[in-house]
Design an enzyme around this catalytic site. Structure first.
Site, PDB file in Angstrom:
ATOM      1  N   ALA A  29       0.896  -1.336   0.043  1.00 57.99           N
ATOM      2  CA  ALA A  29       0.107   0.078  -0.022  1.00 57.99           C
ATOM      3  C   ALA A  29       1.001   1.197   0.023  1.00 57.99           C
ATOM      4  O   ALA A  29       0.841   2.089   0.799  1.00 57.99           O
ATOM      5  CB  ALA A  29      -1.107  -0.021   1.112  1.00 57.99           C
ATOM      6  N   HIS A  34       7.121   5.296   1.530  1.00 57.93           N
ATOM      7  CA  HIS A  34       7.811   4.010   0.669  1.00 57.93           C
ATOM      8  C   HIS A  34       8.900   4.248  -0.353  1.00 57.93           C
ATOM      9  O   HIS A  34       9.690   3.632  -0.233  1.00 57.93           O
ATOM     10  CB  HIS A  34       6.651   3.095   0.537  1.00 57.93           C
ATOM     11  CG  HIS A  34       5.921   2.656   1.269  1.00 57.93           C
ATOM     12  ND1 HIS A  34       4.536   2.898   1.573  1.00 57.93           N
ATOM     13  CD2 HIS A  34       6.154   1.899   2.453  1.00 57.93           C
ATOM     14  CE1 HIS A  34       3.993   2.289   2.717  1.00 57.93           C
ATOM     15  NE2 HIS A  34       4.563   1.519   3.410  1.00 57.93           N
TER      16      HIS A  34
END
Ligand code: PAF
Length: 282
Positions: A29, A34
């Site tokens: 996700a 990230h």
């Protein structure tokens, strides 16, 4: 990009992978936080080294079945994001290939994991340490990159590496924020529009409280500012020593003001670092 869906497949691919190997452990996700970890991993690995991103929603670190069930799993777009970032290997196992049904070994950290998120999320950090150790062993990585948003997790993983003599260097990246200051999280997508509009108050409350002089004032002011919201419920709000993560009663050393706040069943965390001179950062 190569994709491995079991530990055996990963080890096979790694036989010919150029070193160093840099691992970014994730639960998928992806958001820009990230992506910053992937960019940092490439920086460390260099153009010829190997960047591995693991995407695994680790069931044993969830204390609430509803949270595990609701955790977003956009595998296709996650793999596309890895590809776009030039990741060399995506490791996306399912739970049955990671855990035997009768598994009986767990890694437990006994000090840093007691308070903050560990106080209310029983077994959470045991689950994190266990899976992270498995990911280190499966990937044989020289370096692993984590986000600083989960500062308690980062401190516990560094402690695990130290205490178990793991041959892995831990690197970290600062929290990435939305323009209104809300820390990016895969859970933000589960907030209603009203909750999302309200949630930046968490960061504002921490930053405003961090300018105050005493521990008592800091804690009272931050809690009041968060609880002024009609949506937010404080899970914990603590001022802890930046190294030992134990609660403090006076501001003599670097400290961290940390909170977890529920919006409905969505739990958001954030923190600011405080110096004894009263300035906040992070
Ligand atoms: O921070 C996370 O996303 C997870 O806790 C981690 C480190 C990938 C372990 O499952």
């Amino acid at each position: 990009m190569k994709i491995a869906d079991t530990g055996c497949a990963l080890r096979e691919i790694l036989k010919t992978a150029p070193r160093p190997c840099v691992l970014v452990p994730t639960m998928g996700a992806f958001h820009p936080g990230h992506i910053s970890l992937m960019l940092r991993a490439r920086e460390i690995a260099g153009p010829l080294g190997t960047v591995i991103v693991s995407i695994f929603v680790n069931p044993i670190q969830f204390d609430r079945a509803a949270d595990l069930a609701a955790y977003p799993r956009p595998m296709e777009s996650d793999l596309a994001a890895c590809e776009a970032q030039g990741v060399d290997i995506a490791f996306a196992p399912d739970a049955s290939s990671m855990y035997f049904p009768d598994r009986s070994i767990t890694v437990t950290e006994n000090l840093l994991s007691r308070g903050l998120c560990g106080a209310t999320r029983h077994g959470h950090f045991d689950g994190v340490c266990t899976v992270v150790l498995k990911l280190f062993l499966l990937s044989g990585c020289e370096v692993a990159v984590f986000g600083e948003k989960d500062f308690q997790q980062l401190a516990i993983i560094r402690r695990m590496v130290r205490d178990l003599d793991l041959p892995v260097e831990i690197d970290s990246c600062p929290t990435v924020r939305e323009p209104d200051g809300l820390a990016m999280s895969s859970r933000n997508t589960r907030l209603s529009p009203e909750q999302r509009a309200d949630a930046p108050r968490i960061r504002q409350a921490l930053l405003a409280a961090a300018t105050l002089a005493s521990v008592e004032e800091i804690l009272i002011s931050a809690r009041a500012a968060i609880e002024f919201s009609p949506f937010a419920r404080v899970d914990y709000l603590s001022l802890v020593d930046a190294e030992s993560l134990q609660a403090i009663s006076c501001m003599e050393r670097p400290a961290i003001l940390a909170t977890a706040v529920f919006y409905g069943d969505v739990r958001l965390i954030d923190h600011v670092a405080l110096s004894p001179l009263g300035s906040a950062s992070a």
